[in-house]
Design a protein around this motif. Structure first.
Motif, PDB file in Angstrom:
ATOM      1  N   UNK A 212       0.791  -1.221   0.000  1.00 50.74           N
ATOM      2  CA  UNK A 212       0.000   0.000   0.000  1.00 50.74           C
ATOM      3  C   UNK A 212       0.822   1.269   0.000  1.00 50.74           C
ATOM      4  N   UNK A 213       2.064   1.196  -0.532  1.00 50.14           N
ATOM      5  CA  UNK A 213       2.912   2.386  -0.590  1.00 50.14           C
ATOM      6  C   UNK A 213       2.335   3.378  -1.598  1.00 50.14           C
ATOM      7  N   UNK A 214       2.178   4.627  -1.176  1.00 51.70           N
ATOM      8  CA  UNK A 214       1.659   5.659  -2.078  1.00 51.70           C
ATOM      9  C   UNK A 214       2.789   6.200  -2.947  1.00 51.70           C
ATOM     10  N   UNK A 215       2.416   6.991  -3.988  1.00 50.76           N
ATOM     11  CA  UNK A 215       3.419   7.573  -4.887  1.00 50.76           C
ATOM     12  C   UNK A 215       4.360   8.498  -4.121  1.00 50.76           C
ATOM     13  N   UNK A 217       5.144   8.361  -0.922  1.00 54.69           N
ATOM     14  CA  UNK A 217       6.014   7.556  -0.072  1.00 54.69           C
ATOM     15  C   UNK A 217       7.121   6.900  -0.887  1.00 54.69           C
ATOM     16  N   UNK A 218       6.789   6.448  -2.097  1.00 53.82           N
ATOM     17  CA  UNK A 218       7.794   5.838  -2.970  1.00 53.82           C
ATOM     18  C   UNK A 218       8.868   6.855  -3.343  1.00 53.82           C
ATOM     19  N   UNK A 219       8.450   8.086  -3.619  1.00 55.40           N
ATOM     20  CA  UNK A 219       9.413   9.140  -3.948  1.00 55.40           C
ATOM     21  C   UNK A 219      10.351   9.400  -2.773  1.00 55.40           C
ATOM     22  N   UNK A 220       9.808   9.361  -1.572  1.00 54.81           N
ATOM     23  CA  UNK A 220      10.638   9.580  -0.383  1.00 54.81           C
ATOM     24  C   UNK A 220      11.675   8.471  -0.229  1.00 54.81           C
ATOM     25  N   UNK A 221      11.271   7.225  -0.515  1.00 58.96           N
ATOM     26  CA  UNK A 221      12.199   6.085  -0.415  1.00 58.96           C
ATOM     27  C   UNK A 221      13.308   6.230  -1.451  1.00 58.96           C
ATOM     28  N   UNK A 222      12.940   6.578  -2.696  1.00 57.38           N
ATOM     29  CA  UNK A 222      13.930   6.744  -3.767  1.00 57.38           C
ATOM     30  C   UNK A 222      14.898   7.875  -3.420  1.00 57.38           C
ATOM     31  N   UNK A 223      14.357   8.995  -2.907  1.00 57.28           N
ATOM     32  CA  UNK A 223      15.209  10.123  -2.543  1.00 57.28           C
ATOM     33  C   UNK A 223      16.183   9.748  -1.439  1.00 57.28           C
ATOM     34  N   UNK A 224      15.719   8.975  -0.476  1.00 54.16           N
ATOM     35  CA  UNK A 224      16.585   8.540   0.627  1.00 54.16           C
ATOM     36  C   UNK A 224      17.692   7.637   0.106  1.00 54.16           C
ATOM     37  N   UNK A 225      17.359   6.729  -0.830  1.00 47.23           N
ATOM     38  CA  UNK A 225      18.370   5.851  -1.424  1.00 47.23           C
ATOM     39  C   UNK A 225      19.402   6.664  -2.211  1.00 47.23           C
ATOM     40  N   UNK A 226      18.908   7.605  -3.007  1.00 49.62           N
ATOM     41  CA  UNK A 226      19.818   8.422  -3.824  1.00 49.62           C
ATOM     42  C   UNK A 226      20.784   9.200  -2.938  1.00 49.62           C
TER      43      UNK A 226
END
Length: 348
Positions: A212-215, A217-226
């Motif tokens: 149930x990850x929202x768009x 939330x997904x952007x936040x995960x990608x930004x944290x990884x980057x």
């Protein structure tokens, strides 16, 4: 107050409107309104070209070095007036001096810059009662243009043809003819910097279970990884059970090493420079032995005359110097052989 006074001491002076009485100079620029340029580029590439700006071009190291080489070689050389093959006894003062705050070196350096990138430059001149030039200053490129009828406009107002010297270059200018290649070079510079900050391989964060990850939330995960990958310990990461990190592609620097080398070759070709002077090289199989003297000769025989000749030719016209005289850069210190430190060669 005339155009030259406005150019050297603006102080809010207003240029006279010469639209009605302007004497046509015969200069017609097909790029004045941009329409012809759009047609030609569309025919070649099938779409309207996105032209690069000078500011973008100057972020490419090879362009900066090529410009620096020519400025160092040409702008530092004095101008001399000749009658036939003999140097004129009394040289025009404006050839070696300026009246404003810009030195002769800077006048010529930015004249070359205009010709490199825009294909033409403009000088404002002051004349005496006999029509002889007594002073000359470069007009900043952003202040002038030509219209469809060939009139020169400064701040959108026509100026008297006797108050300016229009100096056309040997080509349309790099921002026009090299725009596609320079855009690619600028993109390559951006790409390798991005790779350096976030080394390849590229990563896909794949969700393995429905969580149930929202768009957002997904952007936040990608930004944290980057951000984490820019850390000195960015080669190690942790993922929760629901996310799988997949590497896309392999780590290879070939694109950036070879691509940036070919950028140097392209820039050297556009500037008519020996590629070796930009530290660019052809493929190993086609490398040939060359000496520093050979590169120097190629530079002075072909590259320098290509750019300097346009300025010399224009300044040699009868509206600039008396009929029969011609203006040349003084390259004597580069072309005159240097004596051997152990003396002249003698037979035993």
């Amino acid at each position: 107050m005339g155009f030259f006074d406005w150019l050297t001491k603006p102080n809010g002076l207003t240029l006279p409107d010469l639209s009605a009485s302007y004497a046509n100079t015969g200069i017609v620029s097909p790029w004045s309104d941009g329409e012809l340029g759009k047609i030609v580029w569309s025919d070649v590439f099938g779409t309207t070209a996105q032209f690069i700006t000078r500011a973008e071009a100057m972020t490419i190291p090879a362009v900066v070095k090529a410009r620096s080489i020519f400025v160092a070689l040409i702008a530092t050389r004095p101008l001399r007036s000749f009658d036939a093959e003999v140097e004129v006894a009394t040289q025009p003062e404006w050839l070696s001096r300026t009246d404003g705050s810009i030195s002769p070196f800077h006048r010529m350096a930015w004249t070359l810059d205009d010709i490199f990138f825009h294909g033409a430059s403009l000088w404002g001149v002051e004349r005496d009662a006999d029509g002889n030039i007594t002073a000359a200053e470069r007009c900043p490129i952003e202040l002038w243009k030509t219209d469809a009828s060939g009139r020169i406009l400064v701040n959108d107002k026509a100026v008297d043809s006797e108050s300016v010297i229009y100096i056309p270059g040997p080509s349309e200018g790099l921002l026009t003819m090299a725009s596609r290649s320079l855009r690619g070079a600028a993109a390559l510079e951006t790409a390798w910097i991005a790779r350096a900050q976030s080394p390849i391989p590229a990563i896909e964060l794949h969700e393995t279970v429905e969580s149930g990850v929202t768009a957002d939330e997904a952007k936040d995960v990608v930004a944290a990884w980057a951000q984490a990958r820019k850390d000195p310990n960015g080669a190690i990461a942790f993922t929760p059970y629901s996310i799988q990190a997949n590497a896309l592609g392999s780590s290879s620097a070939d694109l950036f090493v070879e691509g940036r080398n070919f950028t140097k070759l392209d820039v050297a070709n556009f500037f008519a420079l020996p590629a070796a002077l930009l530290d660019g090289s052809l493929s190993t199989a086609s490398l040939t032995y060359s000496t520093q003297e050979g590169k120097r000769n190629e530079l002075l025989d072909y590259a320098v005359p290509y750019w300097a000749g346009a300025i010399e030719g224009r300044l040699s016209q009868d509206d600039v110097v008396p009929k029969g005289e011609r203006v040349r850069f003084d390259f004597s210190d580069l072309l005159t052989p240097v004596n051997s430190p152990i003396g002249a060669t003698q037979e035993d």
